[in-house]
Design an enzyme around this catalytic site. Structure first.
Site, PDB file in Angstrom:
ATOM      1  N   ASP A 121      -6.939  20.080  -9.968  1.00 42.45           N
ATOM      2  CA  ASP A 121      -6.587  18.936  -8.995  1.00 42.45           C
ATOM      3  C   ASP A 121      -5.593  18.103  -9.508  1.00 42.45           C
ATOM      4  O   ASP A 121      -5.072  18.051 -10.813  1.00 42.45           O
ATOM      5  CB  ASP A 121      -7.736  18.097  -8.734  1.00 42.45           C
ATOM      6  CG  ASP A 121      -9.421  18.100  -8.213  1.00 42.45           C
ATOM      7  OD1 ASP A 121      -9.111  18.814  -7.278  1.00 42.45           O
ATOM      8  OD2 ASP A 121     -10.237  17.877  -8.533  1.00 42.45           O
ATOM      9  N   ASP A 139      -7.883  20.929  -0.945  1.00 47.31           N
ATOM     10  CA  ASP A 139      -9.034  19.448  -0.458  1.00 47.31           C
ATOM     11  C   ASP A 139      -8.692  18.804   1.195  1.00 47.31           C
ATOM     12  O   ASP A 139      -9.463  18.645   2.103  1.00 47.31           O
ATOM     13  CB  ASP A 139      -9.326  18.358  -1.144  1.00 47.31           C
ATOM     14  CG  ASP A 139     -10.156  18.700  -2.981  1.00 47.31           C
ATOM     15  OD1 ASP A 139     -10.912  19.771  -2.526  1.00 47.31           O
ATOM     16  OD2 ASP A 139      -9.924  18.657  -3.713  1.00 47.31           O
TER      17      ASP A 139
END
Length: 179
Positions: A121, A139
């Site tokens: 991330d 995402d």
């Protein structure tokens, strides 16, 4: 017609997967792990972190290993559901594009889970001391794709997904010359 829907699905999935993996590669090559680079002071940073869990850090724990298998199975089930939905839906390129983004995002995170046992991330949005959980291109593709697919399904006329729905009005005497 059937080929077109899978071309749209596959094209969007490959686009999301490629952009996700490329962006993660660049982040891992340029930002040391657990470091941040301010982009918009007080609002947005680029970071390099690993998430062993799911959305919002759910199950992000290093002391358990089973979450890898849970997310692996969840990705396989989601991919199967997407293919079944594409197969049974009427021709709607927006629906197939949205589902392709969801599939590509899921596969992008799956690649990370297989390679690193965690998802990379790097997008950190915050305000003061409040931080939204860090996320990535996969995402974002899942979110945008799900929203697009929901919108496409919402704007369909009722009975559009039902293969017998086209003739339902005639059979009931509501839409045509019922004798």
């Amino acid at each position: 017609m059937m080929r077109r829907r899978y071309r749209i699905l596959g094209g969007m999935a490959l686009l999301a997967l490629a952009l996700d993996q490329l962006s993660k590669y660049i982040v891992m090559q340029t930002i040391p792990e657990h470091r941040s680079v301010p982009v918009i002071q007080g609002l947005f940073d680029l970071v390099n972190i690993r998430n062993r869990g799911a959305a919002f850090g759910f199950l992000n724990r290093s002391d358990i290993e089973w979450q890898f298998w849970l997310f692996l199975v969840a990705t396989a089930v989601a991919a199967w559901a997407i293919f079944m939905l594409v197969r049974s839906s009427h021709e709607d390129p927006w629906l197939f594009a949205g589902l392709g983004l969801v599939l590509g995002g899921a596969l992008g995170n799956l690649v990370d889970r297989v390679r690193f046992r965690a998802v990379v991330d790097f997008l950190d949005v915050y305000w003061g001391d409040w931080h939204w959980p860090a996320f990535n291109v996969a995402d974002s593709a899942i979110f945008v794709g799900a929203a697009l697919a929901c919108l496409a399904m919402w704007r369909q006329p009722s009975g559009a997904g039902d293969k017998t729905g086209r003739n339902a009005g005639k059979a009931s005497g509501k839409g045509g010359n019922a004798a």
